[in-house]
Write an enzyme that holds these catalytic residues in place. Structure first.
Site, PDB file in Angstrom:
ATOM      1  N   HIS A  98       0.839  -1.197   0.000  1.00 33.21           N
ATOM      2  CA  HIS A  98       0.000   0.000   0.000  1.00 33.21           C
ATOM      3  C   HIS A  98       0.868   1.238   0.000  1.00 33.21           C
ATOM      4  O   HIS A  98       1.960   1.253   0.558  1.00 33.21           O
ATOM      5  CB  HIS A  98      -0.959   0.015   1.196  1.00 33.21           C
ATOM      6  CG  HIS A  98      -0.307  -0.139   2.533  1.00 33.21           C
ATOM      7  ND1 HIS A  98       0.100  -1.362   3.024  1.00 33.21           N
ATOM      8  CD2 HIS A  98       0.015   0.767   3.479  1.00 33.21           C
ATOM      9  CE1 HIS A  98       0.631  -1.203   4.224  1.00 33.21           C
ATOM     10  NE2 HIS A  98       0.611   0.091   4.524  1.00 33.21           N
ATOM     11  N   HIS A 100       0.682   5.173   1.159  1.00 26.38           N
ATOM     12  CA  HIS A 100      -0.029   6.225   1.894  1.00 26.38           C
ATOM     13  C   HIS A 100       0.062   7.524   1.090  1.00 26.38           C
ATOM     14  O   HIS A 100       1.150   7.890   0.637  1.00 26.38           O
ATOM     15  CB  HIS A 100       0.632   6.483   3.250  1.00 26.38           C
ATOM     16  CG  HIS A 100       0.612   5.332   4.199  1.00 26.38           C
ATOM     17  ND1 HIS A 100      -0.248   5.267   5.282  1.00 26.38           N
ATOM     18  CD2 HIS A 100       1.356   4.202   4.266  1.00 26.38           C
ATOM     19  CE1 HIS A 100      -0.014   4.159   5.962  1.00 26.38           C
ATOM     20  NE2 HIS A 100       0.961   3.488   5.376  1.00 26.38           N
TER      21      HIS A 100
HETATM   22  P1  DGP Z   1       1.413   0.575   7.563  1.00 28.89           P
HETATM   23  O1  DGP Z   1       2.024   0.903   8.892  1.00 28.89           O
HETATM   24  O2  DGP Z   1       2.145   1.302   6.438  1.00 28.89           O
HETATM   25  O3  DGP Z   1       1.312  -0.911   7.319  1.00 28.89           O
HETATM   26  O4  DGP Z   1      -0.031   1.197   7.601  1.00 28.89           O
HETATM   27  C1  DGP Z   1      -1.220   0.462   7.572  1.00 28.89           C
HETATM   28  C2  DGP Z   1      -2.348   1.450   7.624  1.00 28.89           C
HETATM   29  O5  DGP Z   1      -3.549   0.736   7.409  1.00 28.89           O
HETATM   30  C3  DGP Z   1      -2.517   2.189   8.939  1.00 28.89           C
HETATM   31  O6  DGP Z   1      -2.315   3.591   8.695  1.00 28.89           O
HETATM   32  C4  DGP Z   1      -3.942   1.925   9.368  1.00 28.89           C
HETATM   33  C5  DGP Z   1      -4.582   1.351   8.135  1.00 28.89           C
HETATM   34  N1  DGP Z   1      -5.570   0.316   8.394  1.00 28.89           N
HETATM   35  C6  DGP Z   1      -5.381  -0.837   9.103  1.00 28.89           C
HETATM   36  N2  DGP Z   1      -6.513  -1.557   9.115  1.00 28.89           N
HETATM   37  C7  DGP Z   1      -7.421  -0.867   8.369  1.00 28.89           C
HETATM   38  C8  DGP Z   1      -8.768  -1.123   8.013  1.00 28.89           C
HETATM   39  O7  DGP Z   1      -9.386  -2.138   8.361  1.00 28.89           O
HETATM   40  N3  DGP Z   1      -9.404  -0.185   7.252  1.00 28.89           N
HETATM   41  C9  DGP Z   1      -8.744   0.954   6.827  1.00 28.89           C
HETATM   42  N4  DGP Z   1      -9.456   1.816   6.087  1.00 28.89           N
HETATM   43  N5  DGP Z   1      -7.473   1.220   7.147  1.00 28.89           N
HETATM   44  C10 DGP Z   1      -6.814   0.310   7.911  1.00 28.89           C
END
Ligand code: DGP
Length: 115
Positions: A98, A100
């Site tokens: 992903h 950001h």
């Molecule tokens: P990272 O640390 O780069 O792996 O960030 C993962 C991101 O994913 C974190 O900012 C929160 C987001 N996240 C985790 N679970 C969910 C979810 O169920 N829904 C959404 N919309 N975001 C999520």
């Protein structure tokens, strides 16, 4: 992957606030926003991170959508930051590739010296 939260979002099995979507890519609001604009852009197909033998065409498509996300979220002019946390030292918590897209305010994050 059956236990991957982002695969479930990509498959519409769990809800997310979707910013854009096509057959290969989906972008949705981060559940825990760190800035006024905080969108996650992912390929629908599961890859653990940017180093997981992702086809170059798909990586190109993923990054080509960043500008569209910025336009939709109104930060094209003001600017934004893209981050792809990768692996343990990169503090990646969801192991589905992903990107950001963060903006809407001045970035508080600064790189500092390593611990
Ligand atoms: P990272 O640390 O780069 O792996 O960030 C993962 C991101 O994913 C974190 O900012 C929160 C987001 N996240 C985790 N679970 C969910 C979810 O169920 N829904 C959404 N919309 N975001 C999520």
């Amino acid at each position: 992957m059956s236990d991957c939260i982002f695969c479930k979002i990509a498959a519409h099995e769990i809800p997310a606030s979707i910013v854009l979507e096509d057959d290969e890519i989906i972008a949705f609001e981060d559940v825990n926003p760190q800035l006024p604009v905080h969108v996650l852009l992912i390929p629908k197909e599961h890859y653990a991170n940017v180093g997981d033998a992702v086809p170059p065409e798909l990586l190109g498509k993923l990054f080509s959508k960043v500008g569209e996300v910025a336009r939709i979220k109104g930060v094209e002019e003001s600017g934004y930051r893209i981050i792809a946390n990768t692996g343990e030292d990169g503090r990646q918590t969801v192991h589905h590739l992903h990107v950001h897209v963060l903006g809407g305010a001045q970035m508080p994050i600064r790189m500092g010296p390593a611990d």
